[in-house]
Design a protein around this motif. Structure first.
Motif, PDB file in Angstrom:
ATOM      1  N   ASP B 322       0.859  -1.178   0.000  1.00 15.09           N
ATOM      2  CA  ASP B 322       0.000   0.000   0.000  1.00 15.09           C
ATOM      3  C   ASP B 322       0.899   1.233   0.000  1.00 15.09           C
ATOM      4  N   ASP B 323       1.718   1.302  -0.987  1.00 17.09           N
ATOM      5  CA  ASP B 323       2.753   2.314  -1.068  1.00 17.09           C
ATOM      6  C   ASP B 323       2.713   2.763  -2.518  1.00 17.09           C
ATOM      7  N   LYS B 324       2.755   4.048  -2.728  1.00 16.44           N
ATOM      8  CA  LYS B 324       2.510   4.531  -4.084  1.00 16.44           C
ATOM      9  C   LYS B 324       3.662   4.206  -5.028  1.00 16.44           C
ATOM     10  N   VAL B 325       4.831   3.876  -4.473  1.00 21.07           N
ATOM     11  CA  VAL B 325       5.930   3.416  -5.329  1.00 21.07           C
ATOM     12  C   VAL B 325       5.674   1.970  -5.757  1.00 21.07           C
ATOM     13  N   VAL B 326       5.291   1.162  -4.761  1.00 24.39           N
ATOM     14  CA  VAL B 326       4.989  -0.233  -5.086  1.00 24.39           C
ATOM     15  C   VAL B 326       3.821  -0.304  -6.076  1.00 24.39           C
ATOM     16  N   TYR B 327       2.897   0.617  -5.917  1.00 26.78           N
ATOM     17  CA  TYR B 327       1.731   0.687  -6.816  1.00 26.78           C
ATOM     18  C   TYR B 327       2.139   0.637  -8.285  1.00 26.78           C
ATOM     19  N   ALA B 328       3.223   1.341  -8.568  1.00 31.09           N
ATOM     20  CA  ALA B 328       3.654   1.430  -9.963  1.00 31.09           C
ATOM     21  C   ALA B 328       3.997   0.052 -10.540  1.00 31.09           C
ATOM     22  N   PHE B 329       4.261  -0.923  -9.653  1.00 30.88           N
ATOM     23  CA  PHE B 329       4.676  -2.245 -10.127  1.00 30.88           C
ATOM     24  C   PHE B 329       3.555  -3.281 -10.157  1.00 30.88           C
ATOM     25  N   VAL B 330       2.348  -2.865  -9.771  1.00 33.29           N
ATOM     26  CA  VAL B 330       1.270  -3.859  -9.721  1.00 33.29           C
ATOM     27  C   VAL B 330       1.017  -4.521 -11.079  1.00 33.29           C
ATOM     28  N   PRO B 331       1.045  -3.763 -12.183  1.00 30.98           N
ATOM     29  CA  PRO B 331       0.862  -4.439 -13.480  1.00 30.98           C
ATOM     30  C   PRO B 331       1.921  -5.531 -13.711  1.00 30.98           C
ATOM     31  N   ASP B 332       3.154  -5.269 -13.255  1.00 30.45           N
ATOM     32  CA  ASP B 332       4.209  -6.286 -13.392  1.00 30.45           C
ATOM     33  C   ASP B 332       3.900  -7.495 -12.506  1.00 30.45           C
ATOM     34  N   MET B 333       3.356  -7.226 -11.319  1.00 36.80           N
ATOM     35  CA  MET B 333       2.998  -8.342 -10.420  1.00 36.80           C
ATOM     36  C   MET B 333       1.942  -9.227 -11.054  1.00 36.80           C
ATOM     37  N   ILE B 334       0.968  -8.588 -11.681  1.00 36.14           N
ATOM     38  CA  ILE B 334      -0.111  -9.365 -12.290  1.00 36.14           C
ATOM     39  C   ILE B 334       0.456 -10.295 -13.357  1.00 36.14           C
ATOM     40  N   LYS B 335       1.365  -9.751 -14.152  1.00 32.77           N
ATOM     41  CA  LYS B 335       1.984 -10.594 -15.187  1.00 32.77           C
ATOM     42  C   LYS B 335       2.820 -11.696 -14.555  1.00 32.77           C
ATOM     43  N   TYR B 336       3.577 -11.310 -13.517  1.00 37.20           N
ATOM     44  CA  TYR B 336       4.519 -12.243 -12.910  1.00 37.20           C
ATOM     45  C   TYR B 336       3.801 -13.395 -12.189  1.00 37.20           C
ATOM     46  N   TYR B 337       2.845 -13.063 -11.358  1.00 42.68           N
ATOM     47  CA  TYR B 337       2.213 -14.107 -10.536  1.00 42.68           C
ATOM     48  C   TYR B 337       1.102 -14.855 -11.271  1.00 42.68           C
ATOM     49  N   LEU B 338       0.367 -14.132 -12.101  1.00 36.52           N
ATOM     50  CA  LEU B 338      -0.817 -14.744 -12.711  1.00 36.52           C
ATOM     51  C   LEU B 338      -0.625 -15.036 -14.197  1.00 36.52           C
ATOM     52  N   GLY B 339       0.427 -14.487 -14.776  1.00 38.51           N
ATOM     53  CA  GLY B 339       0.641 -14.669 -16.200  1.00 38.51           C
ATOM     54  C   GLY B 339      -0.471 -14.068 -17.042  1.00 38.51           C
ATOM     55  N   GLU B 340      -1.059 -12.990 -16.534  1.00 39.19           N
ATOM     56  CA  GLU B 340      -2.171 -12.351 -17.259  1.00 39.19           C
ATOM     57  C   GLU B 340      -1.841 -10.884 -17.505  1.00 39.19           C
ATOM     58  N   ASP B 341      -2.550 -10.323 -18.478  1.00 44.60           N
ATOM     59  CA  ASP B 341      -2.458  -8.878 -18.659  1.00 44.60           C
ATOM     60  C   ASP B 341      -3.447  -8.206 -17.720  1.00 44.60           C
ATOM     61  N   PRO B 342      -3.044  -7.059 -17.154  1.00 45.57           N
ATOM     62  CA  PRO B 342      -3.966  -6.364 -16.242  1.00 45.57           C
ATOM     63  C   PRO B 342      -5.250  -5.956 -16.956  1.00 45.57           C
ATOM     64  N   LEU B 343      -6.378  -6.222 -16.322  1.00 43.50           N
ATOM     65  CA  LEU B 343      -7.658  -5.839 -16.916  1.00 43.50           C
ATOM     66  C   LEU B 343      -8.003  -4.384 -16.643  1.00 43.50           C
ATOM     67  N   LEU B 344      -7.448  -3.874 -15.546  1.00 46.07           N
ATOM     68  CA  LEU B 344      -7.702  -2.482 -15.186  1.00 46.07           C
ATOM     69  C   LEU B 344      -6.397  -1.716 -15.272  1.00 46.07           C
ATOM     70  N   PRO B 345      -6.350  -0.636 -16.050  1.00 47.49           N
ATOM     71  CA  PRO B 345      -5.099   0.113 -16.144  1.00 47.49           C
ATOM     72  C   PRO B 345      -4.784   0.888 -14.862  1.00 47.49           C
ATOM     73  N   SER B 346      -3.502   1.071 -14.597  1.00 48.31           N
ATOM     74  CA  SER B 346      -3.071   1.963 -13.526  1.00 48.31           C
ATOM     75  C   SER B 346      -2.761   3.312 -14.155  1.00 48.31           C
ATOM     76  N   VAL B 347      -2.736   4.329 -13.350  1.00 44.49           N
ATOM     77  CA  VAL B 347      -2.353   5.643 -13.858  1.00 44.49           C
ATOM     78  C   VAL B 347      -0.839   5.617 -14.084  1.00 44.49           C
ATOM     79  N   PRO B 348      -0.382   6.081 -15.267  1.00 47.45           N
ATOM     80  CA  PRO B 348       1.067   6.099 -15.508  1.00 47.45           C
ATOM     81  C   PRO B 348       1.769   6.847 -14.382  1.00 47.45           C
TER      82      PRO B 348
END
Lengths: 318, 485
Positions: B322-348
């Protein structure tokens, strides 16, 4: 499962609401009584302060116990902890602190009642009419809240703490009322048995909603029969013995029939009262009798605290 | 009252398209509002506000002393989301929460995501929410973030973006439930016809989720909601949830650790508590492990949690994600752990710790939103286009001094929705906080969530602590409803 802290809150919320409604009853009846006095007689407002036991606080702040002073002190004073205003706002803030326990309907009513007196104090209406009207509303709303408690809360431990608080407070107030009638309203012993004496007894019964019961069951007003009704009656909901029986009953419900120190004290008290007649009480000395009673009520209050509430008592494990 | 003079201006409006026509999903509502007698809507709005006062739905304002009670302003015009659009959001949230939970568990165990070079190590070691005390812990079913209140916004094309994940102690769900109660009272006919997805079973869903993550071998767990007490601004919500879930509402001093279990002090003695939904921050949970001066929690709580005799929701340590720096990496986490593309975009997001990004941020302060990495509640952030030169200069200094603590994002043109302003409607910016309950194998997403609205004209800050209000949010399923009508 009932937290000790919540039990304590319920108990005091109940006591404060009951206290406010008792003071409202006394105020209303005093007002009526004074209206009925012939013009030559002095109005008597001091005894009302005696009931609360806080004459010293009153004198320091207001001086003479005039009608307006007494009305203001008991109804509106925001600093005096036993004024109706303070009792109700305390009950309200306790209720706010346990929203999860109080039913929604009850909360709404307590919330509104807690705000009403301070809000009314800002109105420009005529002072006496306003106080008089408020007394009636508070009495009625306290009964409404009681009805809601009785209709919306399951008969669990919380409900029974509510009930213990209410009846203990009521027993205490009835005993004070009796005390005041005996020692302050009519200090002149020669006046016993005069029309004024009768009128006062009748007013005392009125403030307990007991005059009709009395007349139906006991006939003409005779002091020892009034004492009998106020102290020893087991059927009238404001009589001391009735209240104590209710306290015992609820205590046993709380502990699922296991006896404890609070139970023991109240049961002893009930037995003592059961063995006495009104005549004996009067002979024994009303003053001492009531002093003893009030000491016992304090003892019960302390025992409840030690037994159920204070952390020391509840570290014993499940 | 009608919408004839209502202007969407250049913004994406939740109820009207840019031609000024009501959106398909909002037609019933707009018609219903316009057919009300003059002044009727305002009357209903006032009745709702009175109801909130009488129900005691008030919060205490921080720093303004005892006795300052306010209700959160409530706007009577609901925000409407089309059911099909919502389905995508819902799937995206489930995906996100699943990945984030995997990430937290990974961080407190083997840290594969770092070993594999997806996320740099300093990201979590410098995060304020990372708790070394939680290393190697195994909360039941691997769930760390049980309750999440993810903030979403829509830009001027109507695309939903995730703005932040509130994984610690998100609040606001009680307003969702209460706003709904008020709306059902106010618009029963149109509500019924609109086929609004229900939110009323949230407390049951919550309780089911908690039972699912109870300590091993407990059949009927004792559940408590831990509140800091009546002076907390969210106290009403704590009490409301406890009441609705049938849980015990406890304060720190109601609890005691008996050497094995955390117990509540009851009128019958100590009673074991199995699950605590805590509404206090990590650092206050246990004075033996975290802040010594905390009296909001209970000494021994972390022992019980570690030994598995107590479930804490959310688990301590979730703040690492719950840290705005870590937030930037959530799309990478989704790919890494689930092997999926994020369905909801994050703000650049630009991380100011990166030199290039820092320079870019400093050069574009008048266009960007800059946020401290670990603050919540809308505090301490800069909205570049709205700030004065002096504020921007101050921020530039702070940025240079502690770049790790800041991120910057483009200023989104947030969507708007109509609110009642005296006798007419005006558009105000809104965001959305859906609530997600995660139980390991599956998640439940509350349909809609809390719509927060910046009531000040032109303002982009929707936080209740900063003058925001709320609206009911209707996720409506079209088609069948209108045939019934």
């Amino acid at each position: 499962m009932l937290l000790s802290r919540v039990a304590d809150n319920i108990y005091w919320m109940s006591r404060y609401i009951e206290r406010a409604s008792n003071i409202a009853r006394f105020l209303e009846v005093s007002y009526q009584l004074n209206l009925d006095q012939s013009s030559g007689d002095q109005e008597q407002w001091g005894p009302l302060i005696e009931i609360t036991g806080d004459m010293a606080i009153f004198k320091a702040r207001y001086g003479a116990p005039t009608r307006d002073n007494v009305m203001h002190f008991l109804m509106f004073n925001p600093e005096y902890p036993n004024s109706i205003s303070r009792c109700l706002s305390t009950a309200r803030s306790i209720a706010k602190g346990m929203r999860e326990t109080v039913s929604d309907d009850m909360f709404r009513e307590i919330n509104a009642l807690g705000k009403r007196v301070p809000e009314t104090s800002r109105e420009k209406a005529q002072f006496h009419t306003r106080v008089f009207q408020l007394c009636r509303e508070i009495k009625r709303d306290a009964m409404l809240i009681e009805a809601m408690a009785s209709e919306t809360i399951e008969r669990g431990q919380g409900y029974h703490f509510w009930r213990v608080g209410r009846y203990l407070e009521r027993a205490d107030k009835t005993s004070r009322l009796l005390h005041v009638k005996y020692f302050h309203l009519l200090p002149d012993l020669d006046a016993v048995g005069t029309p004024m004496d009768d009128l006062q007894w009748s007013a005392v019964l009125d403030s307990m909603d007991a005059r009709e019961t009395y007349i139906r069951t006991r006939g003409l007003i005779v002091p020892d029969k009034v004492v009998d009704l106020m102290v020893l009656d087991q059927g009238h909901p404001r009589a001391i013995l009735f209240c104590l029986n209710a306290v015992v009953e609820s205590l046993y419900r709380i502990t699922r029939d296991k006896p404890g120190e609070p139970h023991r004290i109240v049961e002893q008290l009930c037995e003592k009262l059961l063995a006495m007649s009104a005549k004996e009480i009067i002979k024994f000395g009303m003053n001492e009798f009531i002093d003893d009673l009030q000491l016992s009520f304090n003892e019960v209050n302390n025992a409840i605290h030690t037994h159920f509430i204070s952390p020391k008592a509840v570290t014993g494990g499940v | 009252m009608n919408f004839e003079a209502y202007e969407t201006e250049a913004f994406f409006d939740e109820l009207f398209d840019n031609q000024g026509h009501s959106r398909e999903s909002a037609k019933l509502l707009v018609n219903a509002i316009e057919s009300l007698a003059e002044g009727d809507l305002l009357k209903r709005q006032e009745a709702s506000e009175r109801a909130m006062h009488s129900m005691g739905i008030t919060f205490n304002v921080y720093g303004s002393g005892e006795g300052t009670e306010r209700t959160i302003p409530f706007d009577i015009v609901p925000r409407i989301i089309d059911g099909k659009e919502w389905d995508v959001v819902e799937a995206g949230l489930k995906q996100r929460i699943k990945a984030v939970n995997r990430f937290i568990d990974d961080i407190y165990h083997d840290r594969n995501i770092i070993a594999d070079g997806v996320i740099p190590e300093w990201i979590f070691t410098s995060s304020k929410g990372y708790l070394p005390q939680c290393q190697g812990l195994n909360p039941p079913k691997g769930v760390w973030a049980h309750v999440t209140g993810t903030d979403l916004v829509r830009d001027n094309k109507g695309t939903f973006y995730v703005l932040e994940d509130n994984l610690r102690v998100p609040s606001g769900v009680s307003y969702v439930l209460l706003n709904r109660t008020l709306m059902k009272r106010n618009f029963p006919e149109v509500f019924h016809k609109s086929r609004v997805r229900r939110v009323v079973d949230y407390p049951d869903q919550f309780m089911k989720m908690l039972h699912h993550v109870a300590p091993e071998g407990i059949d009927r767990p004792n559940v408590a909601v831990l509140t800091p007490g009546i002076y907390n601004s969210a106290y009403f919500e704590h009490a409301f949830l406890a009441q609705q879930m049938g849980a015990l509402l406890v304060e720190g001093h109601d609890l005691v650790y008996d050497g094995k279990y955390v117990c509540a002090r009851t009128v019958e003695g100590l009673v074991r508590i199995d699950i605590i939904y805590r509404r206090i921050d990590d650092e206050f949970l246990d004075p033996e492990v975290f802040r010594e001066d905390s009296y909001l929690g209970c000494a021994g709580m972390m022992k019980a949690f570690r030994e598995g005799t107590l479930t804490l929701a959310n688990a301590p340590g979730t703040g690492v994600a719950d840290d705005k720096v870590v937030y930037a990496f959530v799309p990478d986490m989704i790919k890494y752990y689930l092997g999926e593309d994020p369905l909801l975009p994050s703000v650049p997001t630009h991380l100011c710790c990166d030199d290039e990004s820092l320079e870019y941020t400093l050069d574009n302060l008048d266009k960007l939103v800059v946020k401290p990495a670990s603050e919540s509640g809308g505090y301490g952030m800069l909205i570049g286009p709205k700030a004065s030169q002096k504020e921007r200069d101050n921020f530039a200094r702070a940025l240079r001094k502690d770049p790790r603590n800041y991120i910057s994002q483009p200023t989104l043109s947030l969507s708007r929705a109509p609110v009642v302003v005296n006798d007419h409607f005006e558009g105000r910016h809104v965001d959305l906080r859906p609530f997600i309950l995660h139980r390991g194998d599956d998640s439940y997403v509350l349909p809609g969530g809390l719509t927060r609205v910046a009531l000040k004209k032109g303002s982009l800050v929707v936080n209740s602590s900063q003058g925001g209000g709320t609206k009911d949010t209707w996720v409506v399923d079209q088609g069948t409803g209108q045939e019934v009508a």
